[in-house]
Design a protein around this motif. Structure first.
Motif, PDB file in Angstrom:
ATOM      1  N   ILE A  46       0.871  -1.175   0.000  1.00  0.00           N
ATOM      2  CA  ILE A  46       0.000   0.000   0.000  1.00  0.00           C
ATOM      3  C   ILE A  46       0.906   1.222   0.000  1.00  0.00           C
ATOM      4  CG2 ILE A  46      -1.689   1.320   1.313  1.00  0.00           C
ATOM      5  CD1 ILE A  46      -2.842  -1.268   2.334  1.00  0.00           C
ATOM      6  N   GLY A  47       0.763   2.049  -1.008  1.00  0.00           N
ATOM      7  CA  GLY A  47       1.591   3.250  -1.109  1.00  0.00           C
ATOM      8  C   GLY A  47       3.066   2.944  -1.243  1.00  0.00           C
ATOM      9  N   GLY A  48       3.411   1.793  -1.790  1.00  0.00           N
ATOM     10  CA  GLY A  48       4.806   1.420  -1.976  1.00  0.00           C
ATOM     11  C   GLY A  48       5.432   0.739  -0.776  1.00  0.00           C
ATOM     12  N   PHE A  49       4.689   0.612   0.315  1.00  0.00           N
ATOM     13  CA  PHE A  49       5.221  -0.025   1.511  1.00  0.00           C
ATOM     14  C   PHE A  49       4.554  -1.371   1.726  1.00  0.00           C
ATOM     15  CE2 PHE A  49       5.762   4.510   2.307  1.00  0.00           C
ATOM     16  CZ  PHE A  49       7.115   4.555   2.624  1.00  0.00           C
ATOM     17  N   LYS A  50       5.316  -2.319   2.214  1.00  0.00           N
ATOM     18  CA  LYS A  50       4.762  -3.638   2.542  1.00  0.00           C
ATOM     19  C   LYS A  50       3.849  -3.483   3.757  1.00  0.00           C
ATOM     20  CE  LYS A  50       8.730  -6.096   0.751  1.00  0.00           C
ATOM     21  NZ  LYS A  50       9.855  -6.972   1.059  1.00  0.00           N
ATOM     22  N   LEU A  51       2.700  -4.131   3.694  1.00  0.00           N
ATOM     23  CA  LEU A  51       1.694  -3.971   4.745  1.00  0.00           C
ATOM     24  C   LEU A  51       2.188  -4.469   6.102  1.00  0.00           C
ATOM     25  CD1 LEU A  51      -1.139  -2.947   5.318  1.00  0.00           C
ATOM     26  CD2 LEU A  51      -2.009  -5.205   4.738  1.00  0.00           C
ATOM     27  N   GLY A  52       2.912  -5.557   6.142  1.00  0.00           N
ATOM     28  CA  GLY A  52       3.452  -6.067   7.405  1.00  0.00           C
ATOM     29  C   GLY A  52       4.409  -5.089   8.043  1.00  0.00           C
ATOM     30  N   PHE A  53       5.274  -4.503   7.227  1.00  0.00           N
ATOM     31  CA  PHE A  53       6.204  -3.486   7.722  1.00  0.00           C
ATOM     32  C   PHE A  53       5.435  -2.285   8.254  1.00  0.00           C
ATOM     33  CE2 PHE A  53       8.557   0.444   6.835  1.00  0.00           C
ATOM     34  CZ  PHE A  53       9.669   0.242   7.646  1.00  0.00           C
ATOM     35  N   TRP A  54       4.405  -1.869   7.516  1.00  0.00           N
ATOM     36  CA  TRP A  54       3.615  -0.721   7.932  1.00  0.00           C
ATOM     37  C   TRP A  54       2.953  -0.964   9.282  1.00  0.00           C
ATOM     38  CZ3 TRP A  54      -1.525   0.331   9.002  1.00  0.00           C
ATOM     39  CH2 TRP A  54      -1.840   1.678   9.136  1.00  0.00           C
ATOM     40  N   PHE A  55       2.380  -2.169   9.468  1.00  0.00           N
ATOM     41  CA  PHE A  55       1.753  -2.478  10.759  1.00  0.00           C
ATOM     42  C   PHE A  55       2.784  -2.458  11.879  1.00  0.00           C
ATOM     43  CE2 PHE A  55      -2.195  -4.162   8.826  1.00  0.00           C
ATOM     44  CZ  PHE A  55      -3.093  -3.563   9.687  1.00  0.00           C
ATOM     45  N   ALA A  56       3.966  -2.984  11.621  1.00  0.00           N
ATOM     46  CA  ALA A  56       4.993  -3.016  12.656  1.00  0.00           C
ATOM     47  C   ALA A  56       5.471  -1.614  13.014  1.00  0.00           C
ATOM     48  CB  ALA A  56       6.167  -3.877  12.192  1.00  0.00           C
ATOM     49  N   GLN A  57       5.539  -0.713  12.037  1.00  0.00           N
ATOM     50  CA  GLN A  57       6.083   0.614  12.270  1.00  0.00           C
ATOM     51  C   GLN A  57       5.022   1.655  12.619  1.00  0.00           C
ATOM     52  OE1 GLN A  57       9.387   1.112  12.439  1.00  0.00           O
ATOM     53  NE2 GLN A  57       9.418  -1.102  12.214  1.00  0.00           N
ATOM     54  N   GLN A  58       3.885   1.635  11.953  1.00  0.00           N
ATOM     55  CA  GLN A  58       2.893   2.690  12.115  1.00  0.00           C
ATOM     56  C   GLN A  58       1.518   2.177  12.520  1.00  0.00           C
ATOM     57  OE1 GLN A  58       3.572   5.962  11.785  1.00  0.00           O
ATOM     58  NE2 GLN A  58       5.699   5.521  11.314  1.00  0.00           N
ATOM     59  N   GLY A  59       1.105   1.089  11.927  1.00  0.00           N
ATOM     60  CA  GLY A  59      -0.267   0.616  12.095  1.00  0.00           C
ATOM     61  C   GLY A  59      -0.665   0.345  13.525  1.00  0.00           C
ATOM     62  N   SER A  60       0.236  -0.267  14.298  1.00  0.00           N
ATOM     63  CA  SER A  60      -0.112  -0.572  15.687  1.00  0.00           C
ATOM     64  C   SER A  60      -0.258   0.704  16.507  1.00  0.00           C
ATOM     65  CB  SER A  60       0.925  -1.500  16.311  1.00  0.00           C
ATOM     66  OG  SER A  60       2.199  -0.917  16.280  1.00  0.00           O
ATOM     67  N   ILE A  61       0.511   1.735  16.173  1.00  0.00           N
ATOM     68  CA  ILE A  61       0.392   3.011  16.884  1.00  0.00           C
ATOM     69  C   ILE A  61      -0.949   3.662  16.558  1.00  0.00           C
ATOM     70  CG2 ILE A  61       1.352   5.332  17.113  1.00  0.00           C
ATOM     71  CD1 ILE A  61       4.100   4.031  16.474  1.00  0.00           C
ATOM     72  N   TYR A  62      -1.304   3.680  15.273  1.00  0.00           N
ATOM     73  CA  TYR A  62      -2.596   4.252  14.878  1.00  0.00           C
ATOM     74  C   TYR A  62      -3.751   3.483  15.520  1.00  0.00           C
ATOM     75  CZ  TYR A  62      -0.210   7.025  11.282  1.00  0.00           C
ATOM     76  OH  TYR A  62       0.584   7.907  10.611  1.00  0.00           O
ATOM     77  N   ALA A  63      -3.643   2.170  15.512  1.00  0.00           N
ATOM     78  CA  ALA A  63      -4.693   1.346  16.115  1.00  0.00           C
ATOM     79  C   ALA A  63      -4.818   1.656  17.610  1.00  0.00           C
ATOM     80  CB  ALA A  63      -4.398  -0.131  15.903  1.00  0.00           C
ATOM     81  N   PHE A  64      -3.696   1.834  18.289  1.00  0.00           N
ATOM     82  CA  PHE A  64      -3.719   2.139  19.711  1.00  0.00           C
ATOM     83  C   PHE A  64      -4.418   3.473  19.978  1.00  0.00           C
ATOM     84  CE2 PHE A  64      -1.586   3.736  23.624  1.00  0.00           C
ATOM     85  CZ  PHE A  64      -2.118   2.799  24.492  1.00  0.00           C
TER      86      PHE A  64
END
Length: 87
Positions: A46-64
């Protein structure tokens, strides 16, 4: 037992249930998506980034952060339901 004590026990039971559900969601997003399922999610970009990497770096923070707002909303509902709100 008094009616008030029963009411407060029901309040705390719903409070803890809400907290447990939100913690399970947070654990799933941060640990599950960011660590356990990272290889499978990295197949999606998504947007040039791997989704797993995104969740590890940003997604979990947004979810929190979203879960914090959900918790505040739910607790305000519970406070009104059990007439312990501060308004």
């Amino acid at each position: 037992m008094s009616e008030n004590k029963l009411k407060m026990q029901a309040y705390w039971k719903k409070n803890l249930r809400t907290l447990l559900i939100l913690l399970i969601i947070w654990f799933t997003v941060s640990f599950g998506f960011g660590i356990l399922l990272v290889e499978q999610l990295n197949q999606i970009k998504i947007g040039g980034f791997k989704l797993g990497f995104w969740f590890a770096q940003q997604g979990s923070i947004y979810a929190f952060v979203v879960l914090i707002f959900v918790y505040v909303y739910r607790m305000n509902q519970l406070d009104k339901e059990f007439d312990v709100n501060e308004e």
